[in-house]
Structures are given as structure tokens and as C-alpha cells.
Design a protein around this motif. Structure first.
Motif, PDB file in Angstrom:
ATOM      1  N   GLU A  60      40.863  27.652  39.753  1.00  0.00           N
ATOM      2  CA  GLU A  60      42.250  27.996  39.444  1.00  0.00           C
ATOM      3  C   GLU A  60      42.477  28.078  37.930  1.00  0.00           C
ATOM      4  O   GLU A  60      43.240  28.918  37.457  1.00  0.00           O
ATOM      5  N   GLU A  61      41.792  27.208  37.169  1.00  0.00           N
ATOM      6  CA  GLU A  61      41.913  27.243  35.714  1.00  0.00           C
ATOM      7  C   GLU A  61      41.315  28.529  35.154  1.00  0.00           C
ATOM      8  O   GLU A  61      41.828  29.098  34.196  1.00  0.00           O
ATOM      9  N   PHE A  62      40.222  28.979  35.766  1.00  0.00           N
ATOM     10  CA  PHE A  62      39.518  30.152  35.245  1.00  0.00           C
ATOM     11  C   PHE A  62      40.185  31.457  35.659  1.00  0.00           C
ATOM     12  O   PHE A  62      40.079  32.462  34.944  1.00  0.00           O
ATOM     13  N   ALA A  63      40.867  31.455  36.797  1.00  0.00           N
ATOM     14  CA  ALA A  63      41.460  32.694  37.326  1.00  0.00           C
ATOM     15  C   ALA A  63      42.745  33.036  36.591  1.00  0.00           C
ATOM     16  O   ALA A  63      43.817  33.114  37.179  1.00  0.00           O
ATOM     17  N   VAL A  64      42.630  33.258  35.293  1.00  0.00           N
ATOM     18  CA  VAL A  64      43.790  33.566  34.462  1.00  0.00           C
ATOM     19  C   VAL A  64      43.580  34.936  33.840  1.00  0.00           C
ATOM     20  O   VAL A  64      42.529  35.216  33.271  1.00  0.00           O
ATOM     21  N   ARG A  76      33.087  24.833  51.284  1.00  0.00           N
ATOM     22  CA  ARG A  76      34.126  24.479  50.315  1.00  0.00           C
ATOM     23  C   ARG A  76      33.929  25.249  48.995  1.00  0.00           C
ATOM     24  O   ARG A  76      34.882  25.669  48.362  1.00  0.00           O
ATOM     25  N   VAL A  77      32.661  25.399  48.611  1.00  0.00           N
ATOM     26  CA  VAL A  77      32.366  26.160  47.393  1.00  0.00           C
ATOM     27  C   VAL A  77      32.770  27.620  47.583  1.00  0.00           C
ATOM     28  O   VAL A  77      33.401  28.235  46.727  1.00  0.00           O
ATOM     29  N   ARG A  78      32.403  28.161  48.728  1.00  0.00           N
ATOM     30  CA  ARG A  78      32.737  29.560  49.029  1.00  0.00           C
ATOM     31  C   ARG A  78      34.248  29.754  49.040  1.00  0.00           C
ATOM     32  O   ARG A  78      34.768  30.756  48.548  1.00  0.00           O
ATOM     33  N   GLU A  79      34.960  28.790  49.597  1.00  0.00           N
ATOM     34  CA  GLU A  79      36.426  28.866  49.660  1.00  0.00           C
ATOM     35  C   GLU A  79      37.027  28.884  48.263  1.00  0.00           C
ATOM     36  O   GLU A  79      37.943  29.659  47.966  1.00  0.00           O
ATOM     37  N   ALA A  80      36.519  28.014  47.370  1.00  0.00           N
ATOM     38  CA  ALA A  80      37.051  27.947  46.012  1.00  0.00           C
ATOM     39  C   ALA A  80      36.767  29.231  45.240  1.00  0.00           C
ATOM     40  O   ALA A  80      37.635  29.753  44.527  1.00  0.00           O
ATOM     41  N   LEU A  81      35.558  29.757  45.380  1.00  0.00           N
ATOM     42  CA  LEU A  81      35.209  30.995  44.681  1.00  0.00           C
ATOM     43  C   LEU A  81      36.014  32.172  45.222  1.00  0.00           C
ATOM     44  O   LEU A  81      36.417  33.069  44.466  1.00  0.00           O
ATOM     45  N   ALA A  82      36.253  32.172  46.526  1.00  0.00           N
ATOM     46  CA  ALA A  82      37.067  33.230  47.113  1.00  0.00           C
ATOM     47  C   ALA A  82      38.504  33.142  46.606  1.00  0.00           C
ATOM     48  O   ALA A  82      39.149  34.164  46.343  1.00  0.00           O
ATOM     49  N   LEU A  90      39.409  31.963  43.693  1.00  0.00           N
ATOM     50  CA  LEU A  90      39.360  32.465  42.321  1.00  0.00           C
ATOM     51  C   LEU A  90      39.448  33.984  42.323  1.00  0.00           C
ATOM     52  O   LEU A  90      40.234  34.576  41.585  1.00  0.00           O
ATOM     53  N   ASP A  91      38.630  34.621  43.151  1.00  0.00           N
ATOM     54  CA  ASP A  91      38.598  36.083  43.191  1.00  0.00           C
ATOM     55  C   ASP A  91      39.933  36.657  43.648  1.00  0.00           C
ATOM     56  O   ASP A  91      40.416  37.654  43.099  1.00  0.00           O
ATOM     57  N   THR A  92      40.541  36.019  44.641  1.00  0.00           N
ATOM     58  CA  THR A  92      41.820  36.507  45.160  1.00  0.00           C
ATOM     59  C   THR A  92      42.915  36.422  44.107  1.00  0.00           C
ATOM     60  O   THR A  92      43.685  37.375  43.892  1.00  0.00           O
ATOM     61  N   SER A 145      38.369  45.521  40.821  1.00  0.00           N
ATOM     62  CA  SER A 145      37.115  44.866  41.194  1.00  0.00           C
ATOM     63  C   SER A 145      35.936  45.424  40.407  1.00  0.00           C
ATOM     64  O   SER A 145      35.077  44.675  39.926  1.00  0.00           O
ATOM     65  N   VAL A 146      35.871  46.755  40.280  1.00  0.00           N
ATOM     66  CA  VAL A 146      34.729  47.380  39.606  1.00  0.00           C
ATOM     67  C   VAL A 146      34.727  47.045  38.121  1.00  0.00           C
ATOM     68  O   VAL A 146      33.674  46.707  37.556  1.00  0.00           O
ATOM     69  N   VAL A 147      35.879  47.125  37.473  1.00  0.00           N
ATOM     70  CA  VAL A 147      35.935  46.819  36.042  1.00  0.00           C
ATOM     71  C   VAL A 147      35.589  45.351  35.793  1.00  0.00           C
ATOM     72  O   VAL A 147      34.859  45.029  34.846  1.00  0.00           O
ATOM     73  N   ALA A 148      36.084  44.448  36.648  1.00  0.00           N
ATOM     74  CA  ALA A 148      35.748  43.027  36.505  1.00  0.00           C
ATOM     75  C   ALA A 148      34.243  42.822  36.656  1.00  0.00           C
ATOM     76  O   ALA A 148      33.635  42.028  35.926  1.00  0.00           O
ATOM     77  N   ALA A 149      33.630  43.543  37.594  1.00  0.00           N
ATOM     78  CA  ALA A 149      32.188  43.422  37.810  1.00  0.00           C
ATOM     79  C   ALA A 149      31.412  43.894  36.582  1.00  0.00           C
ATOM     80  O   ALA A 149      30.396  43.290  36.199  1.00  0.00           O
TER      81      ALA A 149
END
Length: 250
Positions: free
Chosen positions: A99-103, A160-166, A168-170, A202-206
Motif C-alpha cells: 500500500e505504501e508503494f502503490a502511490v 497472502r503474498v499473492r493477495e498483497a501484490l495483487a 498493489l497492482d490494483t 499496464s504496458v507503460v508500467a511494465a
């Protein structure tokens, strides 16, 4: 005043305040570890974080915040009242880090205002894209959490890791999509069918994230093929994608 009376006047923390303090301290510890090139620090970063380290950092942060060195140290026992195991703490920390990184950088309101002003001032849309993505690229380069988050992908098999990363992406993709849509609206553009603005985000972020990963070990990767100090391979590539996926609105 007696020692007992002094202690009674010390600020009391609620369980939620302790939780927030511990997560903030853990973020600090893991960020410092990932910037340290020593073997111990690298091992700590790979193992993510240990409660003992965080308790020490949290105590220091609280004393600095309050200006009181007489605040008793936070105990590991008080932490386990919130998280019964270290694994639970690490899982909660991962969600916090995500959540901190998804800024969005720059922030969404600032970006939307900026796009409208730039369009009104006849700033070319490709220049606007370059400016914003250059700032985003610099943010990634300066943010230790970028490398921390990358390390979690190795454990993405854990639910749980997958959930957190998902999450972040969302969160990030949602903010980035709104920003891209604001840019398109300001400049009278739209996505070419069948592409959607979410695809552009998504593409530009990648592109930015992927080239930044390579640049961790090969910094020259980002150098602009055309030799400009204002551009990089990442921003050139992102602008090419932007131009191919968008068109004038009719």
C-alpha cells in the motif's frame, strides 16, 4: 515527582497505534537493509524482517517523535499481542509495504491539473508524457521499497503474498488509469480500438518497471539511444507505445 508518577505521565499507546508504529518502523528497517551492500543486510532483506529489529527501531522512532528518552522500550511481548507469530507480522507488513508503494507519482489531482494547463499552453502531448514518466522513473530509482517489493515476487506462490501484490497492482493501475484518461481528455485523444486505457497503464508500467530492474545491475541500460539528457530508453519506449495505442478523438 516519584518515578511511579513520572511513568503515569508517559504517553500511552493503543494497540492500533502500536501496530501503526511497528509497521512504519519495519518499513524503515527493510528500506535501510536493501540499500546496504553488506552480506548481513542482504540476508536480512531476503528474510524480509525480524521482530526484534523492528521493536528497536520503533522504540527509537517513538522517543524521537515525543522527545522523551524515558519512554520505556517497546517489548516483543506487546507485539505478539497484535501478531501471534512472526509469520503473521510479516504478512501484515507485506500488505502495508504494498500500500505504501502503490502511490502515483506525481499524484493524481496534481497530474490532472498539470495536463489541463499543459494542453491549454500547447505543450506537446509527447513532452507531457516524457515529463511525467521521467519523474516516475526517478521515483523508482530513489525508492528502496521498489527493490523490497521485487523480492516478494519470489514468494508469490503464497496466497497472502499473492493477495498483497495483487492489491498493489490494483491500486496503482487504478490511479494510473485515471491519470492516463485525464491526459487523453485534456488533449482530445482516445484509445485505438480494441485497446483500453487500462492496457496503456499496464504496458507503460511494465516498460518502466522492467527497464528499472535491469538498470539496477546495468545502469547504462536506461541511456537514451538518441543521446538526449532529457530522455531515457524507458521514456522513449513508453512514448512510442502511447503514440501507437492512441488517436485523435472524433
Amino acid at each position: 515527582m516519584t518515578e511511579t508518577a513520572q511513568r503515569r505521565r508517559l504517553p500511552r499507546r493503543s494497540m492500533e497505534e502500536t501496530r501503526a508504529l511497528m509497521l512504519a518502523a519495519a518499513t524503515e528497517v527493510v528500506s535501510e537493509a536493501v540499500n546496504d551492500d553488506g552480506e548481513e543486510a542482504a540476508a536480512a532483506a531476503l528474510a524480509h524482517i525480524r521482530v526484534k529489529q523492528v521493536v528497536q527501531a520503533a522504540t527509537r522512532r517513538e522517543r524521537e517523535r515525543t522527545g522523551r528518552e524515558d519512554i520505556p522500550p517497546i517489548t516483543i511481548g506487546s507485539v505478539y499481542q497484535i501478531w501471534s507469530t512472526q509469520a503473521e507480522f510479516q504478512a501484515d507488513l507485506l500488505v502495508h509495504l504494498a500500500e505504501e508503494f502503490a502511490v502515483l507519482v506525481p499524484g493524481l489531482p496534481e497530474s490532472l491539473d498539470r495536463f489541463r494547463v499543459a494542453a491549454a499552453g500547447n505543450v506537446p502531448v509527447t513532452e507531457m508524457v516524457r515529463q511525467v514518466l521521467s519523474e516516475n522513473q526517478e521515483h523508482l530509482r530513489r525508492t528502496p521499497l521498489f527493490r523490497v517489493i521485487l523480492s516478494f515476487y519470489a514468494s508469490a506462490g503464497h496466497p497472502r503474498v499473492r493477495e498483497a501484490l495483487a492489491r498493489l497492482d490494483t491500486v496503482f493501475t487504478g490511479a494510473a488509469t485515471a491519470a492516463w484518461q485525464g491526459l487523453l481528455d485534456a488533449y482530445g485523444l482516445r484509445m485505438r480500438a480494441p485497446y483500453r486505457v487500462e492496457n496503456l497503464a499496464s504496458v507503460v508500467a511494465a516498460i518502466l518497471n522492467g527497464l528499472q530492474i535491469i538498470a539496477i545491475v546495468r545502469p547504462d541500460t536506461l541511456h537514451d539511444p538518441e543521446g538526449s539528457d532529457d530522455w531515457s530508453l524507458a521514456t522513449r519506449s513508453a512514448v512510442l507505445v502511447f503514440e501507437q495505442l492512441t488517436e485523435a478523438a472524433r
